[in-house]
Design a protein around this motif. Structure first.
Motif, mmCIF file in Angstrom:
data_model
loop_
_atom_site.group_PDB
_atom_site.id
_atom_site.type_symbol
_atom_site.label_atom_id
_atom_site.label_comp_id
_atom_site.label_asym_id
_atom_site.label_seq_id
_atom_site.Cartn_x
_atom_site.Cartn_y
_atom_site.Cartn_z
ATOM 1 N N MET A 296 0.818 -1.242 0.031
ATOM 2 C CA MET A 296 -0.040 0.038 0.108
ATOM 3 C C MET A 296 0.805 1.199 0.105
ATOM 4 O O MET A 296 0.442 2.158 -0.568
ATOM 5 N N GLU A 297 2.029 1.102 0.608
ATOM 6 C CA GLU A 297 2.676 2.268 0.711
ATOM 7 C C GLU A 297 3.760 2.537 -0.477
ATOM 8 O O GLU A 297 4.233 3.608 -0.687
ATOM 9 N N THR A 298 4.090 1.483 -1.053
ATOM 10 C CA THR A 298 5.113 1.516 -2.432
ATOM 11 C C THR A 298 4.332 1.393 -3.978
ATOM 12 O O THR A 298 5.120 1.861 -4.630
ATOM 13 N N GLU A 299 3.529 0.626 -3.921
ATOM 14 C CA GLU A 299 2.841 0.547 -5.163
ATOM 15 C C GLU A 299 2.099 1.796 -5.369
ATOM 16 O O GLU A 299 1.526 2.482 -4.711
ATOM 17 N N VAL B 99 -1.075 12.769 -12.053
ATOM 18 C CA VAL B 99 -1.233 12.653 -10.831
ATOM 19 C C VAL B 99 -0.967 11.182 -10.267
ATOM 20 O O VAL B 99 -1.400 10.479 -10.931
ATOM 21 N N THR B 100 0.107 10.887 -9.376
ATOM 22 C CA THR B 100 0.503 9.695 -9.090
ATOM 23 C C THR B 100 0.228 9.692 -7.507
ATOM 24 O O THR B 100 0.539 10.466 -6.897
ATOM 25 N N SER B 101 -0.288 8.358 -7.149
ATOM 26 C CA SER B 101 -0.512 8.126 -5.828
ATOM 27 C C SER B 101 -0.209 6.791 -5.246
ATOM 28 O O SER B 101 -0.398 5.944 -6.137
ATOM 29 N N ALA B 102 0.230 6.649 -4.260
ATOM 30 C CA ALA B 102 0.544 5.216 -3.647
ATOM 31 C C ALA B 102 -1.050 4.697 -3.224
ATOM 32 O O ALA B 102 -1.937 5.449 -3.104
ATOM 33 N N LEU B 103 -1.045 3.720 -2.906
ATOM 34 C CA LEU B 103 -2.459 3.064 -2.660
ATOM 35 C C LEU B 103 -2.870 3.310 -1.595
ATOM 36 O O LEU B 103 -4.140 3.118 -1.277
ATOM 37 N N ASN B 104 -2.082 3.890 -0.550
ATOM 38 C CA ASN B 104 -2.502 4.346 0.540
ATOM 39 C C ASN B 104 -3.177 5.459 0.526
ATOM 40 O O ASN B 104 -3.561 6.138 1.559
ATOM 41 N N GLY B 105 -3.219 6.278 -0.874
ATOM 42 C CA GLY B 105 -3.871 7.453 -0.937
ATOM 43 C C GLY B 105 -2.776 8.610 -0.844
ATOM 44 O O GLY B 105 -3.241 9.975 -0.959
ATOM 45 N N ALA B 106 -1.403 8.426 -0.275
ATOM 46 C CA ALA B 106 -0.478 9.533 -0.433
ATOM 47 C C ALA B 106 -0.249 9.780 -1.918
ATOM 48 O O ALA B 106 0.121 8.962 -2.702
ATOM 49 N N ILE B 107 -0.437 11.400 -2.096
ATOM 50 C CA ILE B 107 0.004 11.842 -3.514
ATOM 51 C C ILE B 107 1.604 11.787 -3.410
ATOM 52 O O ILE B 107 2.251 12.405 -2.586
ATOM 53 N N THR B 108 2.063 11.157 -4.710
ATOM 54 C CA THR B 108 3.637 10.974 -4.774
ATOM 55 C C THR B 108 3.973 11.855 -5.970
ATOM 56 O O THR B 108 5.372 11.979 -6.151
ATOM 57 N N GLY B 109 3.121 12.482 -6.697
ATOM 58 C CA GLY B 109 3.551 13.144 -7.970
ATOM 59 C C GLY B 109 2.392 13.952 -8.704
ATOM 60 O O GLY B 109 1.413 13.496 -8.493
ATOM 61 N N LEU B 110 2.699 14.896 -9.025
ATOM 62 C CA LEU B 110 2.061 15.983 -9.942
ATOM 63 C C LEU B 110 2.724 16.486 -10.898
ATOM 64 O O LEU B 110 3.816 17.161 -10.485
ATOM 65 N N SER B 111 2.127 16.450 -12.053
ATOM 66 C CA SER B 111 2.769 17.199 -13.127
ATOM 67 C C SER B 111 1.640 17.677 -14.161
ATOM 68 O O SER B 111 0.770 17.436 -14.211
#
Length: 149
Positions: free
Chosen positions: A41-44, A57-69
């Motif tokens: 959930m944290e890494t995928e 937008v990129t998000s981890a499966l736990n809902g954390a936004i990890t990227g925005l372009s």
């Protein structure tokens, strides 16, 4: 001479010890399964691009936004309100995609009534269960629709 199990005080204790050992083994299996699920959930991640291709937008499966372009310079032609609306739409779509992917990963874990409420606060396992429970039992989409009104 050996007494029958009914007369032997240790004979009654053996089934309880076996049940306890089985319960401990099951707990350990579930703990290990949860650790794998939590790691996934944290890494995928999921990546969603808006239909116009402007926002990714990129998000981890736990809902954390990890990227925005933002692609190109088209966003400069938008008003602040229009850009904000497009960003919000992309974030909501990404959150929905992350939730769907998370359900695939953690589906069996969240299918029940929610064990997170039975865990001790501050316990890493309990906190992980509570996070998963909140992720799937807190309908982000409904909150977002209410926020728009």
């Amino acid at each position: 001479m050996t007494s029958p199990a009914g007369d032997d005080p240790n004979g009654a204790a053996q089934p309880q010890a076996d049940e306890m050992a089985a319960a401990v083994a099951e707990f350990a299996r579930q703990r290990d399964e949860l650790a794998v699920i939590t790691h996934r959930m944290e890494t995928e991640t999921v990546e969603v691009t808006s239909p116009d291709g402007l926002i990714t937008v990129t998000s981890a499966l736990n809902g954390a936004i990890t990227g925005l372009s933002l692609a190109g310079e088209e966003h400069r032609d938008l008003t602040g309100a229009a850009l904000a609306a497009k960003l919000l739409e992309a974030l909501v779509t990404t959150r929905e995609a992350a939730q769907a992917a998370a359900l695939q990963v953690a589906g069996p874990l969240v299918a029940g009534p929610g064990p997170a409420g039975t865990m001790v606060p501050g316990d890493p396992l309990g906190d992980a269960l509570a996070d998963l429970d909140a992720l799937f039992r807190n309908p982000f989409q409904q909150q977002t629709e209410q926020d728009r009104l």
